[in-house]
Design an enzyme around this catalytic site. Structure first.
Site, short mmCIF file in Angstrom:
data_model
loop_
_atom_site.label_atom_id
_atom_site.label_comp_id
_atom_site.label_asym_id
_atom_site.label_seq_id
_atom_site.Cartn_x
_atom_site.Cartn_y
_atom_site.Cartn_z
N MET A 30 39.49 30.94 45.43
CA MET A 30 40.30 31.72 46.40
C MET A 30 40.04 33.26 46.13
O MET A 30 40.95 34.10 46.36
CB MET A 30 41.87 31.17 46.18
CG MET A 30 42.02 29.93 46.26
SD MET A 30 43.80 29.52 46.91
CE MET A 30 44.66 29.97 45.61
N GLY A 31 38.98 33.41 45.67
CA GLY A 31 38.55 34.90 45.51
C GLY A 31 38.87 35.55 44.38
O GLY A 31 39.53 35.05 43.33
N LEU A 33 37.14 37.12 42.14
CA LEU A 33 36.66 36.53 41.13
C LEU A 33 36.51 37.07 39.69
O LEU A 33 36.74 38.39 39.64
CB LEU A 33 34.97 36.30 41.43
CG LEU A 33 34.70 35.78 42.93
CD1 LEU A 33 33.32 35.78 43.19
CD2 LEU A 33 35.24 34.29 42.99
N HIS A 34 36.49 36.07 38.69
CA HIS A 34 36.86 36.66 37.35
C HIS A 34 35.77 35.88 36.40
O HIS A 34 35.29 35.17 37.03
CB HIS A 34 38.21 36.56 36.64
CG HIS A 34 38.79 35.23 36.87
ND1 HIS A 34 38.39 34.07 36.18
CD2 HIS A 34 39.88 34.87 37.47
CE1 HIS A 34 39.11 33.18 36.66
NE2 HIS A 34 40.11 33.49 37.34
N HIS A 37 35.56 32.21 36.94
CA HIS A 37 34.64 31.69 38.39
C HIS A 37 33.00 31.96 37.97
O HIS A 37 32.27 31.06 38.39
CB HIS A 37 34.86 32.62 39.38
CG HIS A 37 36.26 32.40 40.16
ND1 HIS A 37 37.20 33.55 39.70
CD2 HIS A 37 37.02 31.47 40.38
CE1 HIS A 37 38.56 33.03 40.43
NE2 HIS A 37 38.24 31.83 40.67
N MET A 148 38.54 23.83 34.06
CA MET A 148 39.65 22.95 33.42
C MET A 148 40.73 23.58 33.18
O MET A 148 41.74 22.99 32.70
CB MET A 148 38.89 22.49 32.19
CG MET A 148 38.28 21.11 32.12
SD MET A 148 39.26 19.79 32.90
CE MET A 148 40.21 19.29 31.72
N SER A 186 43.25 35.07 37.95
CA SER A 186 43.70 36.19 38.74
C SER A 186 45.32 36.80 38.66
O SER A 186 45.44 37.90 39.01
CB SER A 186 43.24 35.86 40.17
OG SER A 186 42.08 35.08 40.41
O1 PAF Z 1 41.51 26.58 42.43
C1 PAF Z 1 41.36 27.16 43.71
O2 PAF Z 1 41.15 28.23 43.54
C2 PAF Z 1 41.80 26.38 44.63
O3 PAF Z 1 42.88 25.49 44.50
C3 PAF Z 1 40.84 25.59 45.59
C4 PAF Z 1 40.09 24.69 44.81
C5 PAF Z 1 39.73 26.89 45.84
C6 PAF Z 1 41.25 25.07 46.88
O4 PAF Z 1 41.70 25.93 47.78
#
Ligand code: PAF
Length: 282
Positions: A30-31, A33-34, A37, A148, A186
């Site tokens: 969902m952006g 990013l850290h 990610h 996780m 985030s």
């Molecule tokens: O973990 C997330 O960021 C969201 O739940 C996902 C897996 C991108 C689904 O929208």
């Protein structure tokens, strides 16, 4: 790095990669990013020919009183981080692109959702499973990467992939932590400086629980009480839950045995934080 906002373009491109026999690692996000990610991107980069990353803040998985509008967004920064870490395809559709009309079919998750975050967020995992079903069909990955930190999400995705026969390998990547143990998220930016100092107590409490189990404790209630007491004594946060289950089934246990998850969720003034550890109990 190819950037696209269009479902059709993405699907055509990914189909082409599959026809060429390339393996595709997919990191759905969902952006904002850290490093959590980035750990997923790096793992995907190691294991696949092509790495695809999606940034989509999915309205379907937010409840009416949750932070959809407030959820942090910075697409240019996300693009930069993705590019720096070797992402090949960056997919960032709009809400209208992903949901051009009201859904006539939706995925409903029946197991592994009546506990932990699922209990206090009704419909949340239906929204996650629905958007992932769409994304899996658009991206057609060989492997999909999840952190996780959200262990319940990993358990739900495991069920989704098995039940719907997605030919996708689920890769669960360990939680990335700050130096003081706080799980990267985030939402950490919403913590006040004082709360930020207290927040590592979540992981410390989990470590104490682990230690107690290693020392022979087998009663779930005793371990939960230990975690709660530690968090209450060391933070101003309100505890949402401290729970222990068999993992990934998320079923209660009378005595701790096998693979178990100890999970916590707390509320600070402007941020809800979650953390967990999964361990094998002999
Ligand atoms: O973990 C997330 O960021 C969201 O739940 C996902 C897996 C991108 C689904 O929208």
């Amino acid at each position: 790095m190819i950037v696209t906002t269009k479902v059709q373009d993405m699907q055509t491109m990914m189909q082409q990669y599959r026809l060429e026999g390339k393996t595709i690692g997919f990191v759905p996000t969902m952006g904002y990013l850290h490093e959590g990610h980035v750990a997923l991107i790096k793992k995907a980069r190691e294991e696949n020919d092509i790495v695809a990353l999606s940034v989509f803040v999915n309205p379907l998985q937010f409840g009416p009183n949750e932070d959809f509008a407030r959820y942090p967004r910075d697409i240019e920064r996300d693009e930069r981080i993705a590019k720096e870490n070797g992402v090949d395809v960056f997919f960032c559709p709009s809400v209208e692109e992903m949901y051009p009309r009201p859904l006539s079919v939706q995925v409903v998750v029946k197991e592994r959702v009546d506990v932990l975050c699922g209990k206090s967020r009704p419909g949340h995992f239906d929204g996650v499973a629905t958007v992932l079903t769409k994304l899996f069909h658009i991206v057609m990955p060989t492997r999909a990467y999840f952190g996780m930190k959200d262990a319940q999400q990993v358990a739900v995705v495991d069920g989704l992939i098995r039940d719907f026969h997605f030919p996708i390998e689920l890769v669960a990547v360990p939680t990335v932590r700050e130096e003081d143990g706080l799980a990267k998220s985030s939402r950490n930016i919403y913590l006040s400086p004082e709360e930020r100092k207290e927040a590592p107590a979540l992981y410390q409490a989990l470590q104490r629980a682990k230690q107690a189990i290693e020392n022979g404790e087998r009663h779930p209630e005793t371990v939960c009480a230990l975690v709660k007491d530690y968090i209450q004594a060391n933070t101003s946060a309100e505890i949402d839950y401290v729970e222990i289950y068999a993992y990934p089934e998320l079923k209660p246990l009378e005595k701790l045995r096998g693979k178990v998850i100890i999970a916590v969720a707390v509320r600070f003034a402007n941020a809800r934080l979650i953390d967990n550890i999964v361990m094998d109990v002999k």
